[in-house]
Design a protein around this motif. Structure first.
Motif, PDB file in Angstrom:
ATOM      1  N   LEU A 152       0.832  -1.200   0.000  1.00  0.00           N
ATOM      2  CA  LEU A 152       0.000   0.000   0.000  1.00  0.00           C
ATOM      3  C   LEU A 152       0.873   1.258   0.000  1.00  0.00           C
ATOM      4  O   LEU A 152       0.587   2.223  -0.709  1.00  0.00           O
ATOM      5  N   PHE A 153       1.928   1.240   0.816  1.00  0.00           N
ATOM      6  CA  PHE A 153       2.859   2.369   0.830  1.00  0.00           C
ATOM      7  C   PHE A 153       3.480   2.559  -0.553  1.00  0.00           C
ATOM      8  O   PHE A 153       3.573   3.671  -1.052  1.00  0.00           O
ATOM      9  N   ASN A 154       3.901   1.457  -1.168  1.00  0.00           N
ATOM     10  CA  ASN A 154       4.557   1.545  -2.473  1.00  0.00           C
ATOM     11  C   ASN A 154       3.613   2.007  -3.581  1.00  0.00           C
ATOM     12  O   ASN A 154       4.063   2.576  -4.568  1.00  0.00           O
ATOM     13  N   GLN A 155       2.322   1.765  -3.435  1.00  0.00           N
ATOM     14  CA  GLN A 155       1.359   2.267  -4.416  1.00  0.00           C
ATOM     15  C   GLN A 155       1.248   3.783  -4.341  1.00  0.00           C
ATOM     16  O   GLN A 155       1.019   4.447  -5.336  1.00  0.00           O
ATOM     17  N   CYS A 156       1.416   4.316  -3.150  1.00  0.00           N
ATOM     18  CA  CYS A 156       1.243   5.751  -2.930  1.00  0.00           C
ATOM     19  C   CYS A 156       2.567   6.511  -2.977  1.00  0.00           C
ATOM     20  O   CYS A 156       2.620   7.633  -3.462  1.00  0.00           O
ATOM     21  N   CYS A 157       3.616   5.907  -2.456  1.00  0.00           N
ATOM     22  CA  CYS A 157       4.894   6.603  -2.314  1.00  0.00           C
ATOM     23  C   CYS A 157       6.038   5.744  -2.847  1.00  0.00           C
ATOM     24  O   CYS A 157       6.000   4.525  -2.745  1.00  0.00           O
ATOM     25  N   GLU A 158       7.043   6.434  -3.362  1.00  0.00           N
ATOM     26  CA  GLU A 158       8.268   5.747  -3.751  1.00  0.00           C
ATOM     27  C   GLU A 158       9.250   5.932  -2.608  1.00  0.00           C
ATOM     28  O   GLU A 158       9.641   7.055  -2.280  1.00  0.00           O
ATOM     29  N   LEU A 159       9.615   4.844  -1.964  1.00  0.00           N
ATOM     30  CA  LEU A 159      10.489   4.890  -0.801  1.00  0.00           C
ATOM     31  C   LEU A 159      11.935   4.664  -1.219  1.00  0.00           C
ATOM     32  O   LEU A 159      12.219   3.768  -1.991  1.00  0.00           O
ATOM     33  N   SER A 160      12.840   5.492  -0.694  1.00  0.00           N
ATOM     34  CA  SER A 160      14.278   5.315  -0.945  1.00  0.00           C
ATOM     35  C   SER A 160      14.894   4.756   0.323  1.00  0.00           C
ATOM     36  O   SER A 160      14.776   5.341   1.402  1.00  0.00           O
ATOM     37  N   ILE A 161      15.561   3.627   0.171  1.00  0.00           N
ATOM     38  CA  ILE A 161      16.138   2.927   1.313  1.00  0.00           C
ATOM     39  C   ILE A 161      17.630   2.776   1.092  1.00  0.00           C
ATOM     40  O   ILE A 161      18.073   2.438  -0.002  1.00  0.00           O
ATOM     41  N   ASN A 162      18.434   3.034   2.144  1.00  0.00           N
ATOM     42  CA  ASN A 162      19.888   2.929   2.001  1.00  0.00           C
ATOM     43  C   ASN A 162      20.344   1.481   2.148  1.00  0.00           C
ATOM     44  O   ASN A 162      19.529   0.572   2.320  1.00  0.00           O
ATOM     45  N   SER A 163      21.645   1.269   2.092  1.00  0.00           N
ATOM     46  CA  SER A 163      22.199  -0.087   2.125  1.00  0.00           C
ATOM     47  C   SER A 163      21.968  -0.795   3.457  1.00  0.00           C
ATOM     48  O   SER A 163      22.056  -2.008   3.541  1.00  0.00           O
ATOM     49  N   LYS A 164      21.653  -0.031   4.495  1.00  0.00           N
ATOM     50  CA  LYS A 164      21.393  -0.624   5.805  1.00  0.00           C
ATOM     51  C   LYS A 164      19.910  -0.925   6.017  1.00  0.00           C
ATOM     52  O   LYS A 164      19.509  -1.356   7.082  1.00  0.00           O
ATOM     53  N   GLY A 165      19.103  -0.652   4.993  1.00  0.00           N
ATOM     54  CA  GLY A 165      17.670  -0.908   5.101  1.00  0.00           C
ATOM     55  C   GLY A 165      16.909   0.215   5.780  1.00  0.00           C
ATOM     56  O   GLY A 165      15.748   0.055   6.145  1.00  0.00           O
ATOM     57  N   GLU A 166      17.535   1.370   5.953  1.00  0.00           N
ATOM     58  CA  GLU A 166      16.900   2.503   6.611  1.00  0.00           C
ATOM     59  C   GLU A 166      16.238   3.398   5.564  1.00  0.00           C
ATOM     60  O   GLU A 166      16.790   3.624   4.491  1.00  0.00           O
TER      61      GLU A 166
END
Length: 180
Positions: A152-166
């Protein structure tokens, strides 16, 4: 002793050594250049050619120590010292406004489950006992519900995550999101 030959022999090993201690590839490349420069500048001080490898790795080790010392000094700087101040909400605060709406967008059983565990803080073992289900079954349901929430989050927002998963940033997608 030839710098090119020494660097050809040890560059990949030094780079691997740096990656063991530093996760950011840009920082590793910067340190690798610093080590090359220090090797070039001080190569004449090495008298025993059998000790070149340990000498190069000693330079690398000192470079890592200096890197973290500089980073510790920078992290001690607070907003009062800086010439600017940031009033921007952090990313987690910005997205926290959407969490309840997204959870409520899930089927009722999943919404109730995630609300109890992730928002109200009830342990999974306690929740399983209160609802008469096996703990292993509950763990599977929590995992599946979290995956559905993530979708659901991915449908609404594009999330950028670093190499540590943050989570480091997000952008709302073009379409209007009904949940947030």
């Amino acid at each position: 002793m030839n710098l090119e030959a020494i660097w050809a022999d040890y560059q990949s090993s030094v780079k691997a050594f740096l990656y063991k201690h530093i996760s950011n590839p840009s920082d590793v490349e910067d340190l690798l250049q610093d080590i090359l420069i220090k090797t070039y500048q001080n190569l004449g001080t090495v008298k025993d050619t059998k000790k070149v490898k340990s000498w190069v790795f000693q330079i690398a080790n000192h470079a890592i120590i200096d890197f973290y010392r500089k980073r510790a000094t920078i992290s001690k700087i607070n907003e009062q010292v800086l010439w600017y101040e940031t009033n921007e909400e952090d990313i987690y605060s910005q997205l926290s406004h959407c969490v309840t709406a997204f959870i409520n967008g899930l089927p009722d059983s999943e919404a109730k489950l995630l609300t109890a565990i992730d928002i109200d803080g009830i342990s999974q073992k306690d929740y399983a006992a209160l609802n008469g289900m096996k703990y292993s079954t509950l763990k599977s349901r929590v995992k599946k519900s979290r995956q559905n929430l993530s979708e659901l989050f991915n449908q609404c927002c594009e999330l950028s995550i670093n190499s540590k998963g943050e989570l480091i940033d997000f952008d709302k997608r073009d379409k209007k999101c009904s949940s947030c």
